[in-house]
Design an enzyme around this catalytic site. Sequence first.
Site, PDB file in Angstrom:
ATOM      1  N   PHE A  80       4.102   5.277  -0.201  1.00  0.00           N
ATOM      2  CA  PHE A  80       3.673   4.910  -1.564  1.00  0.00           C
ATOM      3  C   PHE A  80       4.369   5.761  -2.628  1.00  0.00           C
ATOM      4  CE2 PHE A  80       0.859   4.952  -5.251  1.00  0.00           C
ATOM      5  CZ  PHE A  80       0.632   3.594  -5.414  1.00  0.00           C
ATOM      6  N   LEU A 224      11.191   1.383  -5.801  1.00  0.00           N
ATOM      7  CA  LEU A 224      10.759   1.547  -4.412  1.00  0.00           C
ATOM      8  C   LEU A 224       9.818   0.426  -3.971  1.00  0.00           C
ATOM      9  CD1 LEU A 224      11.383   4.127  -2.675  1.00  0.00           C
ATOM     10  CD2 LEU A 224       9.093   4.932  -3.260  1.00  0.00           C
ATOM     11  N   HIS A 225       9.162  -0.188  -4.937  1.00  0.00           N
ATOM     12  CA  HIS A 225       8.155  -1.221  -4.638  1.00  0.00           C
ATOM     13  C   HIS A 225       8.439  -2.488  -5.437  1.00  0.00           C
ATOM     14  CE1 HIS A 225       5.621   1.663  -2.474  1.00  0.00           C
ATOM     15  NE2 HIS A 225       5.842   2.511  -3.453  1.00  0.00           N
ATOM     16  N   PRO A 226       9.568  -3.170  -5.120  1.00  0.00           N
ATOM     17  CA  PRO A 226       9.915  -4.351  -5.913  1.00  0.00           C
ATOM     18  C   PRO A 226       8.855  -5.447  -5.854  1.00  0.00           C
ATOM     19  CG  PRO A 226      11.359  -4.117  -3.982  1.00  0.00           C
ATOM     20  CD  PRO A 226      10.518  -2.887  -4.049  1.00  0.00           C
TER      21      PRO A 226
END
Length: 299
Positions: A80, A224-226
């Site tokens: 995360f 990092l979290h598309p």
Amino acid sequence: MKRTLIDTDPGTDDALALLMALRSPELAVEGVTTVGGNAPVRQTTRNAIGLLEAFGCRDLPVAGGAARPLRGRYRYAYDFHGRGGLTVRLPRPVMGPRRLPAHLFLLSKAYAFAGELVVVCLGPLTNIARAIRAEPRFRQMVKELVVMGGAVQTPGNVTPYAEFNTYNDPEAAQAVMDCGVPVTLVGLDVCRQVLLTRADLPRLEVNDGATHLLGDMMANWFRLHPEKAAYDLCDPLAMAATIEPGVLVTETRHVRVVTEGSERGRTVAVDGRGHVRVATTVDVERFFSLFWARTLGGA
Ligand code: BDR
Ligand code: CA
């Protein structure tokens, strides 16, 4: 001014909360203690010191704390918060942590400011539980605990039941809920209502080193979290509730933390006789006006 100690596991949202605290005239931040959680405690300690140095607060003492929960091991959150826990690489810190372990450092501040100290807890509650165990007068000395943790009426973020901080040390969370000090529990119920989106990122690109660093950190997080449309401002909401308690509506309850089985880490509000103020509603507009005022500082 509230005498405040921040217990933290930075962590991207911890970093935002730290800057808010340091820029809040309502708080006198007396120190920072670190705990394993988002990353191992060596790393969260390094992150905390690196952040304070980047924010121009080299003199604020940092004490390193628990490497393990009261039982078992922490589950880290590299998936995360990115490798290293912050998504950005900070320069190697100049300062080191205090010699005193976090729970004893916390108690030293509780003795110094007896009856006044507010502890803002942004990670697993191991350090706080150790301090409670070490000092039977903890209840008389600490004024309030503001805890980012739990998911009372909403699903967890680690398991269907458990929020990350309570999942990582449910035994410690139970000790905190039972310790007799008033607790404000800022759980996912309210944190999921304060969302940062990609559209907000340009606001952080200002000519101010600290804010800009956090802007880079959040831009990296979205890279990092598309797949994610928004980021829950969990720890900043707990900090906002410390600065301006009216940002939340709470209900006083007794809170039980499940320590066994598949629901381990679940927070259950049992009845109205406890001393935990469970946050049920957040004034989203009021939160954001405080969040932006403090993270943008003078920029
Ligand atoms: C909490 O877990 C951590 O990853 C965050 O820093 C926050 O304290 C949210 O569940
Ligand atoms: Ca945290």
